[in-house]
Write an enzyme that holds these catalytic residues in place. Structure first.
Site, PDB file in Angstrom:
ATOM      1  N   TRP A 283       0.884  -1.367  -0.110  1.00 18.25           N
ATOM      2  CA  TRP A 283       0.001  -0.003   0.120  1.00 18.25           C
ATOM      3  C   TRP A 283       0.682   1.500  -0.281  1.00 18.25           C
ATOM      4  O   TRP A 283       0.617   2.517   0.101  1.00 18.25           O
ATOM      5  CB  TRP A 283      -1.044  -0.033   1.495  1.00 18.25           C
ATOM      6  CG  TRP A 283      -2.079  -0.911   1.483  1.00 18.25           C
ATOM      7  CD1 TRP A 283      -3.180  -1.357   0.385  1.00 18.25           C
ATOM      8  CD2 TRP A 283      -1.749  -2.488   2.045  1.00 18.25           C
ATOM      9  NE1 TRP A 283      -3.467  -2.234   0.577  1.00 18.25           N
ATOM     10  CE2 TRP A 283      -2.865  -3.270   1.346  1.00 18.25           C
ATOM     11  CE3 TRP A 283      -0.190  -2.870   2.859  1.00 18.25           C
ATOM     12  CZ2 TRP A 283      -2.573  -5.273   1.797  1.00 18.25           C
ATOM     13  CZ3 TRP A 283      -0.595  -3.813   2.862  1.00 18.25           C
ATOM     14  CH2 TRP A 283      -1.374  -5.174   3.152  1.00 18.25           C
ATOM     15  N   ASP A 284       2.445   0.586  -0.241  1.00 22.56           N
ATOM     16  CA  ASP A 284       2.937   2.449   0.195  1.00 22.56           C
ATOM     17  C   ASP A 284       3.007   2.484   0.842  1.00 22.56           C
ATOM     18  O   ASP A 284       2.967   4.271   1.314  1.00 22.56           O
ATOM     19  CB  ASP A 284       2.637   3.399  -1.444  1.00 22.56           C
ATOM     20  CG  ASP A 284       3.580   4.791  -1.412  1.00 22.56           C
ATOM     21  OD1 ASP A 284       4.648   4.285  -0.890  1.00 22.56           O
ATOM     22  OD2 ASP A 284       3.257   5.553  -1.599  1.00 22.56           O
ATOM     23  N   MET A 285       3.168   1.948   1.821  1.00 21.11           N
ATOM     24  CA  MET A 285       2.765   3.133   3.184  1.00 21.11           C
ATOM     25  C   MET A 285       4.503   2.634   4.267  1.00 21.11           C
ATOM     26  O   MET A 285       4.428   2.306   5.425  1.00 21.11           O
ATOM     27  CB  MET A 285       2.125   1.622   4.905  1.00 21.11           C
ATOM     28  CG  MET A 285       0.955   2.065   4.370  1.00 21.11           C
ATOM     29  SD  MET A 285      -0.157   3.590   4.681  1.00 21.11           S
ATOM     30  CE  MET A 285      -2.164   3.284   3.501  1.00 21.11           C
TER      31      MET A 285
END
Length: 768
Positions: free
Chosen positions: A448-450
């Site tokens: 999630w591009d966290m």
């Protein structure tokens, strides 16, 4: 009457069609029923029937009951559900809307009652804010000998003032009682504005340093500048002549770094400014003159492309200042997210601050080897990188690195065990050798591009077991990890919770994800959280909500399209949080925006489609099976689909982990193509806060062009100043000529569309 008939007929058809579509997706029946009521009212108006107003009164009553059942007394959600319905009710009360008919007064009276009831409920909802948390950060047992990183009280030597990253000034001249008297002391224009040929993600995010009588800063195109701290007059300027490159995803400079070598006192380059650049150089400049230091690297420059795999112009560069500790310059780098399956390495490197010689390198893809590589060797391609700001504790001999994810963010297949271990984590490295001391992962198998986006903040924290050297690590997903910085063990408990499954066949997801005991994680979205300024865009958002895959936080990416909430914009981002080590409290700016993520088979991305425009949009993932389209979750009008507030300021007692207060932050004044009223909806922001010992916190960052001051105890706004451009930077404070200054940069942010500029603005109290 004809106008009324046509208007109600069109509204009825639109709501009926959209409402039926929503029901087919499992959504609310209200819109279909309201559409039928509008159609029936239009026919009754055409027939001049007195029942038209009576039926519409029932529609208002039903709408009021439905809205209250969904959102309670929340004005910004009630108003958008019932505003149009009530306005049309007022229109029906006019004599020319339906004409006079026998028995007209019965329907008229019923409609008046319904309208007045709706207005009364609206008025009551305006008197309260269900999203506001009132409270106080009490002083408690203060720590007068708190460690603030060894920087003189009137100076600001590092991005976060010291290597601890606290963003705390011990100066107390500005207080809640005096802050209202702040005035602009001077303004400096850098002359480096966003250019038409620049990439869209061109931003001005710098926090200046203050050492002696000089301020040091950089510009989006990496020009280094020194200013007189008292007057803002330019002392020197160095332009590294960065070539433009449309392959580059970001064009920004968050700051420079400072180092003084007492052994070189009296010599040139005894004090140095380290400037990272967008073309992957690290330059050492004489702090007094701005000339390159010839003994550092090759004529003052170290080439960060050395030993780097997948060398492609614009795909690797530094946007954040390095951390300088124990005579070492420790630097990471940014890689282009989701452009290709094969990217440069995310290696962390430490250079000798005097000679520029490489001392060690830590590559998360090959973590056990930290000795410098040979000239023909390369680092691990595509290993997790650190694009944000690091912290350091020289006493413990540790540097703390916030790590991102391996790109492509949404495709987890083929990741090595090392990538799985270090992606989206905070790692502690030995300053002397680069060897790993501990790792704390904040997302497992991140899809999630966290990234961990924020500089970890260091302080000594009083706990029931005694004083502990602590680390405060904010994350995009809203968790704030409070750890013993010696070991990485949690001070506030961390639990694993079940997470959604069901990825694409080539991938997998983690069955659980960590949640910190201190968290700003939002509640999962529901259909009733969908928002719009009218019934129509709200209906469109509800349809889209049910059309996307969403099972709460960490719903995997999908071909259908996934709702990602919190989105990759982050609850917290590179601006981090500010911590008062004396009171042991925290000031932060949590932001809540949902994004969407849709995987697209690579063979379906045809020629002519606009790709790789930044973090939002269609990114190709060249060499991979899927491209990814990421967008904010917005209505057809371009407004967030989820209801406001979208941004807050918040205060936390770090001794207890309790959120003491939380208030809406920012207005919609600059959110549209034309100026809007300064309505305090609580808007998104990107940037960071700063705390002073006087009990005042300063924050720009929000999408309206203001710098604001807040009472640290209550969170209430005390002062604001209109900025000439977007304020997406972190302010700082220092002492000069007997006055405490606050300096903030206003230059705008490309991806959120705030006004570009080149302003450095200093504020101070009036001279006595």
């Amino acid at each position: 009457m004809a106008i009324t008939f046509i208007l109600f007929l069109v509204i009825g058809l639109a709501l009926g069609f959209g409402g039926g579509w929503l029901i087919s997706l499992g959504g609310s029946w209200y819109y279909l029923l309201a559409g039928i009521a509008f159609l029936a009212t239009s026919l009754l108006v055409l027939r001049r029937s007195p029942a038209a107003r009576l039926l519409y009164a029932l529609l208002i009553a039903g709408t009021l009951g439905w809205a209250l059942s969904e959102v309670g007394l929340d004005w910004w959600q009630l108003g958008t559900r019932g505003g149009l319905v009530v306005l049309l009710g007022l229109w029906l009360l006019t004599p020319w809307a339906t004409g006079r008919t026998p028995g007209w007064w019965i329907g008229r009276a019923a409609l008046w009652i319904a309208v007045i009831a709706a207005l009364a409920v609206a008025g009551a909802s305006m008197l309260r804010d269900p999203h506001d948390l009132e409270g106080r950060l009490t002083a408690g047992a203060v720590t007068p000998d708190a460690d603030t990183g060894g920087v003189p009280a009137g100076e600001w030597h590092d991005y976060g003032r010291s290597p601890y990253g606290q963003r705390y000034s011990p100066l107390a001249q500005i207080t809640p009682q005096t802050v209202g008297k702040l005035q602009v002391a001077w303004t400096y224009r850098t002359g480096d504005m966003k250019r038409p040929e620049d990439v869209s993600e061109t931003t001005y995010q710098v926090t200046p340093l203050k050492v002696g009588d000089l301020l040091y800063l950089c510009t989006p195109h990496h020009i280094a500048i020194a200013l007189d701290a008292a007057t803002g007059q330019e002392r020197w300027r160095f332009d590294p002549k960065i070539p433009l490159d449309d392959n580059r995803q970001h064009q920004t400079c968050r700051g420079v770094s400072y180092h003084a070598d007492p052994a070189r006192s009296g010599q040139s380059c005894a004090a140095r400014i380290f400037l990272p650049t967008a073309d992957a150089r690290l330059i050492a400049l004489d702090a007094l003159t701005g000339t390159p230091c010839p003994g550092f690297g090759r004529e003052g420059t170290v080439d960060l492309w050395a030993n780097m795999p997948n060398r492609k112009s614009g795909f690797y560069y530094s946007t954040s200042p390095p951390v300088v500790a124990r005579g070492l310059v420790v630097i990471g780098g940014s890689v282009n997210d989701n452009y290709a399956m094969q990217e440069p390495s995310g290696v962390i490197r430490a250079y000798d601050a005097g000679s520029g010689a490489l001392v060690w390198n830590w590559d998360s893809g090959n973590p056990d080897r930290t000795t410098p590589l040979g000239p023909d060797e390369t680092y691990t391609a595509n290993s997790p990188n650190s694009w944000s700001v690091m912290s350091a504790d020289e006493t413990l001999g540790l540097v703390y690195v916030p790590l991102g994810n391996r790109t492509p963010d949404q495709l987890g297949m083929g990741r090595s065990p090392e990538v799985e271990r270090f992606s989206s984590s905070i790692v502690a490295l030995d300053l002397a050798t680069g060897q790993l001391r501990w790792v704390r992962q904040t997302v497992h198998h991140d899809l999630w591009d966290m990234d961990v986006p924020a500089q970890p903040v260091l302080l000594d924290l009083d706990t029931p077991g005694g004083r502990v050297p602590a680390l405060v690590g904010p994350t995009k997903q809203g968790d704030i990890y409070v750890l013993d910085r010696r070991t990485g063990e949690p001070i506030f408990p961390i639990r694993e919770v079940p997470a959604p499954g069901g990825t694409i066949p080539e991938d997998f997801s983690s069955p659980t994800q960590p949640v910190s005991g201190l968290t700003f994680m939002p509640e999962p979205l529901k259909e009733s959280n969908m928002w719009g300024v009218t019934l129509f865009d709200q209906l469109a958002c509800r349809i889209r909500f049910h059309s996307l895959r969403y099972e709460g936080r960490y719903t995997p990416p999908s071909l259908q399209g996934t709702l990602v909430y919190p989105g990759n914009f982050g609850v917290f981002n590179w601006g981090s949080v500010a911590v008062d080590p004396v009171r042991q409290v925290m000031f932060g700016m949590p932001t809540y925006l949902a994004f969407t993520s849709q995987l697209i088979p690579g063979d379906q991305v045809g020629p002519g489609q606009k790709v790789n425009t930044g973090e939002a949009g269609l990114n190709m993932n060249v060499g991979g099976p899927y491209a990814v389209r990421m967008q904010p979750f917005t209505s057809p009008l371009g407004l967030p689909c989820q209801a406001p507030p979208w941004g807050y300021v918040a205060g936390v007692d770090l001794r207890t982990g309790q959120i003491a207060w939380k208030h809406r932050n920012g207005t919609v004044q600059d959110a549209g193509p034309v100026p809007l009223p300064p309505i305090r909806l609580g808007v998104p922001g990107i940037g960071g806060p700063m705390i002073t010992a006087g009990g005042v916190a300063f924050l720009g960052a929000s999408i309206d062009n203001y710098l604001r001051a807040y009472d640290l105890t209550t969170g209430r706004q005390l002062w604001e100043h209109r900025l000439p451009a977007g304020g997406q930077a972190t302010p700082m404070s220092y002492m000069a000529d007997g006055r405490q200054f606050v300096v903030h940069v206003a230059g705008g942010h490309g991806s959120i569309g705030t006004t570009p500029g080149d302003h450095v603005i200093a504020y101070a109290l009036p001279k006595q």
